[in-house]
Design a protein around this motif. Structure first.
Motif: not given
Length: 108
Positions: A40-69
């Protein structure tokens, strides 16, 4: 009824006994790409994915999943469902069939 079963059984035995074994051989083979999960991804990587997802959602409205492995993607050749040869292996960050290549250092 039992005579019919006995007769059909004998007929099948004679038919299959007369087939040369070389013609009856079946070889199951396959090839393709596969991803094997490493961890599984580390907690640090999950935090980065969540931050990137929020930024992309704010800019383009697209929802990016964060459950990567983290996994290892490779090509394979198999006989009878057993991998006989593998090649082109690389570490990846993946979700279902989508992946992003990683360096071995980043995969740790």
């Amino acid at each position: 009824m039992s005579r019919w079963l006995l007769g059909s059984g004998l007929l099948a035995l004679v038919f299959f006994a007369s087939v040369p074994t070389a013609e009856a051989a079946i070889i199951l083979w396959g090839q393709g790409d596969s991803i094997t999960k490493i961890k599984e991804t580390s907690p640090e990587t999950k935090k980065r994915l969540v931050m990137m997802s929020r930024i992309i959602r704010a800019r383009s409205g697209k929802v990016i999943p964060t459950d990567y492995k983290i996994g290892y993607k490779y090509s394979y050749f198999s006989l009878f469902f057993m991998n006989m040869w593998t090649w082109k292996g690389s570490f990846v960050l993946y979700r279902k069939r989508r992946y992003i290549s990683l360096t071995p250092k980043r995969a740790k």
